[in-house]
Each structure stands twice: as structure tokens, then as C-alpha cells.
Design an enzyme around this catalytic site. Structure first.
Site, PDB file in Angstrom:
ATOM      1  N   SER A  29       6.787  55.296 -60.773  1.00  0.00           N
ATOM      2  CA  SER A  29       5.511  55.829 -61.248  1.00  0.00           C
ATOM      3  C   SER A  29       5.682  57.182 -61.926  1.00  0.00           C
ATOM      4  O   SER A  29       6.216  58.124 -61.341  1.00  0.00           O
ATOM      5  CB  SER A  29       4.537  55.992 -60.062  1.00  0.00           C
ATOM      6  OG  SER A  29       4.220  54.741 -59.507  1.00  0.00           O
ATOM      7  N   HIS A  60       3.052  52.426 -65.095  1.00  0.00           N
ATOM      8  CA  HIS A  60       4.115  51.438 -65.310  1.00  0.00           C
ATOM      9  C   HIS A  60       3.793  50.669 -66.595  1.00  0.00           C
ATOM     10  O   HIS A  60       2.862  49.855 -66.622  1.00  0.00           O
ATOM     11  CB  HIS A  60       4.212  50.478 -64.121  1.00  0.00           C
ATOM     12  CG  HIS A  60       4.651  51.134 -62.851  1.00  0.00           C
ATOM     13  ND1 HIS A  60       5.919  51.000 -62.339  1.00  0.00           N
ATOM     14  CD2 HIS A  60       3.987  51.961 -61.996  1.00  0.00           C
ATOM     15  CE1 HIS A  60       6.016  51.703 -61.205  1.00  0.00           C
ATOM     16  NE2 HIS A  60       4.853  52.284 -60.990  1.00  0.00           N
ATOM     17  N   HIS A  82       5.717  45.641 -57.233  1.00  0.00           N
ATOM     18  CA  HIS A  82       5.540  45.980 -55.826  1.00  0.00           C
ATOM     19  C   HIS A  82       4.999  44.761 -55.081  1.00  0.00           C
ATOM     20  O   HIS A  82       4.213  43.976 -55.636  1.00  0.00           O
ATOM     21  CB  HIS A  82       4.543  47.127 -55.667  1.00  0.00           C
ATOM     22  CG  HIS A  82       4.838  48.326 -56.504  1.00  0.00           C
ATOM     23  ND1 HIS A  82       4.496  48.396 -57.840  1.00  0.00           N
ATOM     24  CD2 HIS A  82       5.431  49.505 -56.199  1.00  0.00           C
ATOM     25  CE1 HIS A  82       4.878  49.572 -58.324  1.00  0.00           C
ATOM     26  NE2 HIS A  82       5.437  50.259 -57.360  1.00  0.00           N
ATOM     27  N   TYR A  84       2.789  44.848 -52.847  1.00  0.00           N
ATOM     28  CA  TYR A  84       1.351  44.985 -52.660  1.00  0.00           C
ATOM     29  C   TYR A  84       0.554  44.453 -53.849  1.00  0.00           C
ATOM     30  O   TYR A  84      -0.656  44.255 -53.748  1.00  0.00           O
ATOM     31  CB  TYR A  84       0.953  46.425 -52.341  1.00  0.00           C
ATOM     32  CG  TYR A  84       1.199  47.444 -53.431  1.00  0.00           C
ATOM     33  CD1 TYR A  84       0.431  47.470 -54.590  1.00  0.00           C
ATOM     34  CD2 TYR A  84       2.176  48.415 -53.287  1.00  0.00           C
ATOM     35  CE1 TYR A  84       0.649  48.414 -55.579  1.00  0.00           C
ATOM     36  CE2 TYR A  84       2.392  49.366 -54.267  1.00  0.00           C
ATOM     37  CZ  TYR A  84       1.624  49.358 -55.411  1.00  0.00           C
ATOM     38  OH  TYR A  84       1.839  50.303 -56.393  1.00  0.00           O
ATOM     39  N   GLU A  85       1.235  44.218 -54.986  1.00  0.00           N
ATOM     40  CA  GLU A  85       0.567  43.603 -56.130  1.00  0.00           C
ATOM     41  C   GLU A  85       0.407  42.093 -55.941  1.00  0.00           C
ATOM     42  O   GLU A  85      -0.248  41.436 -56.754  1.00  0.00           O
ATOM     43  CB  GLU A  85       1.352  43.875 -57.406  1.00  0.00           C
ATOM     44  CG  GLU A  85       1.418  45.334 -57.805  1.00  0.00           C
ATOM     45  CD  GLU A  85       2.322  45.569 -58.992  1.00  0.00           C
ATOM     46  OE1 GLU A  85       1.865  45.352 -60.134  1.00  0.00           O
ATOM     47  OE2 GLU A  85       3.494  45.949 -58.784  1.00  0.00           O
ATOM     48  N   ALA A 112       8.496  57.372 -56.888  1.00  0.00           N
ATOM     49  CA  ALA A 112       7.658  58.480 -56.428  1.00  0.00           C
ATOM     50  C   ALA A 112       7.443  58.289 -54.937  1.00  0.00           C
ATOM     51  O   ALA A 112       7.160  57.180 -54.482  1.00  0.00           O
ATOM     52  CB  ALA A 112       6.328  58.481 -57.168  1.00  0.00           C
ATOM     53  N   MET A 210       6.490  52.893 -51.418  1.00  0.00           N
ATOM     54  CA  MET A 210       6.087  51.483 -51.413  1.00  0.00           C
ATOM     55  C   MET A 210       6.950  50.617 -52.329  1.00  0.00           C
ATOM     56  O   MET A 210       6.488  49.589 -52.819  1.00  0.00           O
ATOM     57  CB  MET A 210       4.617  51.380 -51.832  1.00  0.00           C
ATOM     58  CG  MET A 210       3.670  52.231 -51.005  1.00  0.00           C
ATOM     59  SD  MET A 210       1.990  52.241 -51.679  1.00  0.00           S
ATOM     60  CE  MET A 210       1.251  53.566 -50.700  1.00  0.00           C
ATOM     61  N   SER A 211       8.205  51.027 -52.555  1.00  0.00           N
ATOM     62  CA  SER A 211       9.049  50.280 -53.494  1.00  0.00           C
ATOM     63  C   SER A 211      10.515  50.473 -53.144  1.00  0.00           C
ATOM     64  O   SER A 211      10.857  50.907 -52.049  1.00  0.00           O
ATOM     65  CB  SER A 211       8.785  50.773 -54.928  1.00  0.00           C
ATOM     66  OG  SER A 211       9.240  52.111 -55.081  1.00  0.00           O
ATOM     67  N   ASN A 234       4.019  64.311 -53.127  1.00  0.00           N
ATOM     68  CA  ASN A 234       2.964  64.765 -52.216  1.00  0.00           C
ATOM     69  C   ASN A 234       3.540  64.856 -50.809  1.00  0.00           C
ATOM     70  O   ASN A 234       4.624  64.334 -50.535  1.00  0.00           O
ATOM     71  CB  ASN A 234       1.778  63.785 -52.223  1.00  0.00           C
ATOM     72  CG  ASN A 234       2.212  62.363 -51.876  1.00  0.00           C
ATOM     73  OD1 ASN A 234       2.647  61.602 -52.741  1.00  0.00           O
ATOM     74  ND2 ASN A 234       2.123  62.008 -50.606  1.00  0.00           N
ATOM     75  N   HIS A 246      -3.461  58.675 -56.459  1.00  0.00           N
ATOM     76  CA  HIS A 246      -2.404  58.208 -57.362  1.00  0.00           C
ATOM     77  C   HIS A 246      -2.265  59.152 -58.548  1.00  0.00           C
ATOM     78  O   HIS A 246      -1.169  59.332 -59.091  1.00  0.00           O
ATOM     79  CB  HIS A 246      -2.713  56.786 -57.841  1.00  0.00           C
ATOM     80  CG  HIS A 246      -1.591  56.148 -58.601  1.00  0.00           C
ATOM     81  ND1 HIS A 246      -0.329  55.950 -58.071  1.00  0.00           N
ATOM     82  CD2 HIS A 246      -1.527  55.675 -59.876  1.00  0.00           C
ATOM     83  CE1 HIS A 246       0.454  55.381 -58.961  1.00  0.00           C
ATOM     84  NE2 HIS A 246      -0.236  55.210 -60.065  1.00  0.00           N
TER      85      HIS A 246
END
Length: 273
Positions: A29, A60, A82, A84-85, A112, A210-211, A234, A246
Site C-alpha cells: 500500500s 494498489h 489480500h 480479506y478481499e 505497510a 494483513m499481507s 501507524n 487507511h
């Protein structure tokens, strides 16, 4: 898995022609601008690759950028996938295995991530030394193609020690601050709770995201050398007072991308010598 990986490899070969990539870069990201420095780029939209999934997350772009950085043939993914997609972990393995089949020997993966340590501030770069798979998913589930890799791959050197030493050496030469840490993978897409962050700290993780881990597992399975970088965007929940967004992730990734780009370019030159 076997048929899909070989089919994807055949499709990629037809689109790449005589170009044989040596190193694949997966750009997380806000980090897609690294691909803008590729010389004489051949750009292939994901939508034009039969059987290839599509990126759905802001930041992306959803395309391959292939060409030269220095003396190295690279394949850059401007946009990753990902779980989650809604994508299966095995699909990510198919893509990485297809890259191996078309000639890729090295994988540099970026992401990220949220910091789990106060001293690892937003905007920092972290070299991934190891990871924790907290997702409950694995890209190698299902039948194993022995021609691509072993049934039970060893993960003791998942993030290639020699490449990590080179990365630290280059960072010192370029005066780029580079932390070392353990990356923990969660499924997402929600940001973590404060209780989860405390649990991850107790497990020994330094950053959370998350990746990345499914790509790394598949690459290690295929015998690639892997190097991973996290851009800290963050603090984890409970380590900062304001809510996470995000947009914040993209802004901090953009600020750190210049240092990461300099580091990756120097590393690619070293890898070719």
C-alpha cells in the site's frame, strides 16, 4: 494448484515475450511508485492476464511493470492480493509459483504495517527477520506439486540471511535507519483491537499487517530467496490515541517510499554482482 500455476506461467510467458525476470517485487500500500523507476517498462494490466485476480484496495494500481533496474530484470507488482478481499491463499501460491516457472529466482516483498513497539515510529523502515502466521490460513494447503517444491518446506531461513546482511550494510552506507523485526500476519480487514495488540507483543512480534506471509511461504516452497520490508505507517491500537485509517497508512507509506526505493535499488545492484 499444479494446473493453475502452469497455466498462469504460460499466459505470462506469452505476454512477456523474450523478457525473463530475475527478481519479483511486490509493492504494498502506497509503495507502487517504486515501479516508476523501471527502465523501458513493459506494463501489463492485471485485467489483461487471463486467470489473474484484480486488486480492489486503494493504493494498489493493479498491474505488472517489467523491465530493468540497473542490470537486473525485474517484475514489479503494483498491487497485491489480500485474503480479506475474498481470494484463496492457494491463488497467491499459484501466482508465486508461476513467477518461479518463468524464471524468477528472488522475491522482494514490501508492505505497510502497524508498529507494536513505541520506538518503532510511523515512517520507519523495518527489515523482516521472521514472521508469525496468525491468520489460520496457509497457501500450501491441498495437493503438493513436487516439481515446484517439497510437501513440508523448511522455514528456518525464510528471509534470506545473506540478503538481510546486505540490506543492513547498504542501509548503513546510505545512512538509512533500518530496524530489524518480526512481522505478524492477521487476516483483516479490520484493524486490531487493543487486546490483540497486547497479545501480539507477548508473542514477540514487532509489527502487524494483513499481507506478505502467504507470498513468502509460497516463495520459500518454490526455492526462491526472499527479502521483506515493512514501512511502519501507524502504531497499533492502544499505542496511539487517534483512530486508525487507511488514508494514514497511505500517507506514511508515501513518506518512507523514497528511502525504501534507494535501498532496494542499491540491493538489486548488489544482487547482480
Amino acid at each position: 494448484m499444479m494446473n493453475t500455476a502452469h497455466q498462469l506461467a504460460a499466459e505470462l510467458k506469452s505476454l512477456l515475450g523474450n523478457f525473463v525476470p530475475q527478481t519479483a517485487l511486490i509493492l504494498g500500500s502506497g509503495l507502487g511508485t517504486i515501479a516508476d523507476a523501471v527502465e523501458n517498462p513493459l506494463i501489463i494490466e492485471y485485467a489483461d492476464i487471463k486467470g489473474f485476480p484484480q486488486s480492489t484496495v486503494s493504493g494498489h494500481r493493479g498491474r505488472l511493470v517489467c523491465g530493468r533496474i540497473g542490470q537486473q530484470n525485474v517484475l514489479c507488482m503494483q498491487g497485491r492480493f489480500h485474503l480479506y478481499e475474498g481470494y484463496a491463499a492457494t491463488l497467491i501460491a499459484d501466482i508465486i509459483h508461476a513467477y518461479k516457472l518463468i524464471g524468477v529466482q528472488n522475491l522482494i516483498v514490501t508492505n505497510a504495517a502497524g508498529s507494536l513497539r513505541r520506538e518503532l515510529e510511523p515512517g520507519a523502515l523495518m527489515l523482516i527477520a521472521d514472521h508469525i502466521n496468525f491468520s489460520g490460513r496457509n497457501p500450501l494447503v491441498g495437493p503438493n506439486d513436487d516439481s515446484l517444491g517439497p510437501r513440508f518446506p523448511d522455514m528456518s531461513n525464510a528471509y534470506d540471511q545473506e540478503l538481510r546482511l546486505k540490506a543492513h550494510q547498504i542501509a548503513r552506507q546510505e545512512m538509512i535507519p533500518l530496524a530489524d523485526g518480526v512481522y505478524l500476519w492477521v487476516l483483516g480487514p479490520n484493524f486490531e483491537t487493543a487486546a490483540e495488540i497486547r497479545a501480539f507483543q507477548a508473542l514477540g512480534a514487532d509489527a502487524v499487517g494483513m499481507s506478505t506471509v502467504p507470498e513468502v511461504i509460497a516463495a520459500v516452497h518454490a526455492g526462491m530467496r526472499v527479502l521483506g520490508f515493512s514501512v511502519i505507517t501507524n502504531y497499533g491500537t492502544g499505542l496511539q490515541t487517534q483512530p486508525q485509517t487507511h488514508a494514514e497508512t497511505l500517507a506514511k507509506a508515501d513518506a518512507a517510499a523514497q528511502n525504501l526505493q534507494k535501498l532496494i535499488f542499491a540491493l538489486l545492484k548488489e544482487m547482480n554482482e
